[in-house]
Design a protein around this motif. Structure first.
Motif, PDB file in Angstrom:
ATOM      1  N   CYS A  70       0.842  -1.191   0.000  1.00 10.91           N
ATOM      2  CA  CYS A  70       0.000   0.000   0.000  1.00 10.91           C
ATOM      3  C   CYS A  70       0.882   1.249   0.000  1.00 10.91           C
ATOM      4  CB  CYS A  70      -0.945   0.020   1.200  1.00 10.91           C
ATOM      5  SG  CYS A  70      -0.107   0.290   2.772  1.00 10.91           S
ATOM      6  N   CYS A  71       0.274   2.379  -0.305  1.00  5.32           N
ATOM      7  CA  CYS A  71       0.988   3.652  -0.339  1.00  5.32           C
ATOM      8  C   CYS A  71       0.623   4.467   0.892  1.00  5.32           C
ATOM      9  CB  CYS A  71       0.619   4.411  -1.609  1.00  5.32           C
ATOM     10  SG  CYS A  71       1.379   6.052  -1.733  1.00  5.32           S
ATOM     11  N   TRP A  72       1.629   4.979   1.587  1.00  8.25           N
ATOM     12  CA  TRP A  72       1.396   5.814   2.762  1.00  8.25           C
ATOM     13  C   TRP A  72       1.240   7.257   2.295  1.00  8.25           C
ATOM     14  CZ3 TRP A  72       2.849   4.217   8.138  1.00  8.25           C
ATOM     15  CH2 TRP A  72       2.969   2.821   8.241  1.00  8.25           C
ATOM     16  N   LEU A  73       0.017   7.738   2.281  1.00  5.12           N
ATOM     17  CA  LEU A  73      -0.253   9.104   1.828  1.00  5.12           C
ATOM     18  C   LEU A  73       0.046  10.135   2.911  1.00  5.12           C
ATOM     19  CD1 LEU A  73      -3.662   8.469   0.001  1.00  5.12           C
ATOM     20  CD2 LEU A  73      -1.368   8.574  -1.011  1.00  5.12           C
ATOM     21  N   LEU A  74      -0.120   9.725   4.164  1.00  6.61           N
ATOM     22  CA  LEU A  74       0.081  10.647   5.285  1.00  6.61           C
ATOM     23  C   LEU A  74       0.367   9.839   6.547  1.00  6.61           C
ATOM     24  CD1 LEU A  74      -0.209  13.618   6.445  1.00  6.61           C
ATOM     25  CD2 LEU A  74      -2.584  13.025   6.935  1.00  6.61           C
ATOM     26  N   VAL A  75       1.319  10.286   7.334  1.00  6.79           N
ATOM     27  CA  VAL A  75       1.580   9.670   8.636  1.00  6.79           C
ATOM     28  C   VAL A  75       2.056  10.756   9.595  1.00  6.79           C
ATOM     29  CG1 VAL A  75       3.920   9.012   7.930  1.00  6.79           C
ATOM     30  CG2 VAL A  75       2.865   7.903   9.900  1.00  6.79           C
ATOM     31  N   THR A  76       1.490  10.776  10.784  1.00  8.59           N
ATOM     32  CA  THR A  76       1.894  11.739  11.793  1.00  8.59           C
ATOM     33  C   THR A  76       1.751  11.120  13.178  1.00  8.59           C
ATOM     34  OG1 THR A  76       1.483  13.928  12.766  1.00  8.59           O
ATOM     35  CG2 THR A  76      -0.414  12.775  11.848  1.00  8.59           C
ATOM     36  N   HIS A  77       2.677  11.456  14.062  1.00  5.56           N
ATOM     37  CA  HIS A  77       2.612  11.010  15.452  1.00  5.56           C
ATOM     38  C   HIS A  77       2.090  12.137  16.344  1.00  5.56           C
ATOM     39  CE1 HIS A  77       4.821   7.286  14.578  1.00  5.56           C
ATOM     40  NE2 HIS A  77       5.519   8.029  13.744  1.00  5.56           N
ATOM     41  N   LYS A  78       1.613  13.195  15.712  1.00  5.54           N
ATOM     42  CA  LYS A  78       1.040  14.336  16.422  1.00  5.54           C
ATOM     43  C   LYS A  78      -0.415  14.496  16.003  1.00  5.54           C
ATOM     44  CE  LYS A  78       5.130  15.327  18.108  1.00  5.54           C
ATOM     45  NZ  LYS A  78       5.438  15.147  19.557  1.00  5.54           N
ATOM     46  N   ALA A  79      -1.059  15.545  16.492  1.00  7.41           N
ATOM     47  CA  ALA A  79      -2.425  15.848  16.071  1.00  7.41           C
ATOM     48  C   ALA A  79      -2.435  16.123  14.571  1.00  7.41           C
ATOM     49  CB  ALA A  79      -2.958  17.048  16.845  1.00  7.41           C
ATOM     50  N   CYS A  80      -3.503  15.693  13.926  1.00  6.10           N
ATOM     51  CA  CYS A  80      -3.624  15.803  12.476  1.00  6.10           C
ATOM     52  C   CYS A  80      -4.413  17.058  12.095  1.00  6.10           C
ATOM     53  CB  CYS A  80      -4.320  14.555  11.941  1.00  6.10           C
ATOM     54  SG  CYS A  80      -4.248  14.383  10.160  1.00  6.10           S
ATOM     55  N   VAL A  81      -4.135  17.572  10.896  1.00  2.96           N
ATOM     56  CA  VAL A  81      -4.842  18.742  10.368  1.00  2.96           C
ATOM     57  C   VAL A  81      -5.725  18.301   9.201  1.00  2.96           C
ATOM     58  CG1 VAL A  81      -4.595  21.021   9.325  1.00  2.96           C
ATOM     59  CG2 VAL A  81      -2.953  20.256  11.056  1.00  2.96           C
ATOM     60  N   LYS A  82      -6.967  18.733   9.196  1.00  3.77           N
ATOM     61  CA  LYS A  82      -7.914  18.302   8.168  1.00  3.77           C
ATOM     62  C   LYS A  82      -7.405  18.616   6.765  1.00  3.77           C
ATOM     63  CE  LYS A  82     -10.898  20.894   6.566  1.00  3.77           C
ATOM     64  NZ  LYS A  82     -11.978  21.875   6.294  1.00  3.77           N
ATOM     65  N   VAL A  87      -5.556  17.215   1.153  1.00  8.04           N
ATOM     66  CA  VAL A  87      -4.503  17.271   0.131  1.00  8.04           C
ATOM     67  C   VAL A  87      -3.967  15.876  -0.171  1.00  8.04           C
ATOM     68  CG1 VAL A  87      -2.166  18.091  -0.369  1.00  8.04           C
ATOM     69  CG2 VAL A  87      -3.829  19.643   0.675  1.00  8.04           C
ATOM     70  N   ALA A  88      -3.743  15.088   0.875  1.00 10.97           N
ATOM     71  CA  ALA A  88      -3.210  13.740   0.686  1.00 10.97           C
ATOM     72  C   ALA A  88      -4.194  12.848  -0.062  1.00 10.97           C
ATOM     73  CB  ALA A  88      -2.852  13.128   2.040  1.00 10.97           C
ATOM     74  N   LEU A  89      -5.482  13.025   0.180  1.00 10.72           N
ATOM     75  CA  LEU A  89      -6.503  12.201  -0.468  1.00 10.72           C
ATOM     76  C   LEU A  89      -6.524  12.388  -1.981  1.00 10.72           C
ATOM     77  CD1 LEU A  89      -9.579  12.369   1.937  1.00 10.72           C
ATOM     78  CD2 LEU A  89      -8.484  10.298   1.074  1.00 10.72           C
ATOM     79  N   LYS A  90      -6.092  13.539  -2.447  1.00 15.03           N
ATOM     80  CA  LYS A  90      -6.076  13.800  -3.893  1.00 15.03           C
ATOM     81  C   LYS A  90      -5.084  12.895  -4.616  1.00 15.03           C
ATOM     82  CE  LYS A  90      -7.501  18.626  -3.389  1.00 15.03           C
ATOM     83  NZ  LYS A  90      -7.126  20.063  -3.603  1.00 15.03           N
ATOM     84  N   LYS A  91      -4.162  12.302  -3.864  1.00  9.18           N
ATOM     85  CA  LYS A  91      -3.159  11.402  -4.445  1.00  9.18           C
ATOM     86  C   LYS A  91      -3.634   9.957  -4.468  1.00  9.18           C
ATOM     87  CE  LYS A  91       0.473  14.327  -2.467  1.00  9.18           C
ATOM     88  NZ  LYS A  91       1.643  14.345  -1.532  1.00  9.18           N
TER      89      LYS A  91
END
Length: 258
Positions: A70-82, A87-91
């Motif tokens: 699978c492709c990792w479009l976004l990963v964060t260990h902090k609070a996420c921003v909508k 933006v990541a979903l467009k990929k």
């Protein structure tokens, strides 16, 4: 076989290996716990992840998300921003999944009573899905886990299936879970320190007392300054592979009670 000597060999071997995780280092929020555990004679960590919010683009087989390839479009260990999720979903070209994964920590313990002590710390800190695995060769593993996760599909074959308002709602929930996860990590660290300090007093007062192997909430030794060695979550496959030479594993799982 001298299990004490074997444990020391396993520990030295594990902590000398390179960090094979995507990040290449221990997550900041769990670093103190990893250092504290690795600074004790009776423990060492084999993998860890402090918790994360990820957006994966892959495929869904039934109800299972296929992480392989699978492709990792976004990963964060902090609070996420909508907006970052949008933006990541467009990929995304496949089935995009938004996930929150809480702390996962695997610790090899010198003996069962050490694992029981650490399991008590985990349960008291809110990680009620933690469990102990004992192998025939003497490997005793504790998995610190919780069930307050989140996994929601957002797109199918590249087509967005939800509204931006719903994505905003999911991001808020994921961030709330991340905050609760951090509180549990803090409780775990504080409970672990207390357990180690209390055991120091106990062993000093009764140095020759035989320890009962029944499941009691015993505490371990006073922590010295941790050495900072680490192996993180992405090494889980390597850990599993290492256990292939330890057949007939018996597992005791302690599920959450809520």
């Amino acid at each position: 076989m001298d299990l004490s000597a074997e444990f020391k060999r396993w520990k030295a071997q594990c902590l000398s290996k390179a960090d094979l995780s995507r990040k290449g280092s221990v997550d900041e929020d769990v670093l103190e716990i990893v250092q504290l555990l690795n600074g004790q004679e009776q423990f060492f960590t084999t993998s860890s992840c402090a918790g994360r919010i990820i957006l994966l683009d892959g495929s869904i087989n039934g109800s299972e998300v296929q992480k392989k390839n699978c492709c990792w479009l976004l990963v964060t260990h902090k609070a996420c921003v909508k907006d970052d999720v949008i933006v990541a979903l467009k990929k995304a070209n496949g089935d995009a999944i938004l996930k929150f994964e809480p702390l996962v920590l695997h610790v090899q313990c010198r003996q069962l009573q050490d694992a029981q002590t650490l399991h008590s710390v985990a349960i008291d800190s809110g990680f009620r899905n933690s469990g102990i695995t004992v192998g025939k060769r003497g490997k005793t593993m504790l998995a610190v886990r919780s069930t307050h996760s989140l996994e929601v599909p957002l797109s199918h074959q590249g087509k967005l299936m939800v509204t931006e308002e719903y994505i905003n709602f999911l991001v808020k929930i994921a961030n709330q879970k991340m905050e609760e996860n951090k509180k549990r990590i803090e409780r775990f660290y504080n409970c672990l320190q207390h357990a180690l300090e209390k055991e120091t007093v106990s062993t000093t007062s009764h140095p020759k007392e035989k320890v009962n192997s029944s499941y009691s909430r015993k505490k371990k030794r006073n922590p010295e300054k941790a050495r900072g060695k680490r192996v993180t979550k992405e090494n889980d496959k390597e850990v599993e592979n290492n256990d292939h030479d330890d057949p007939g594993i018996s597992v005791t799982i302690f599920p959450e009670d809520y």
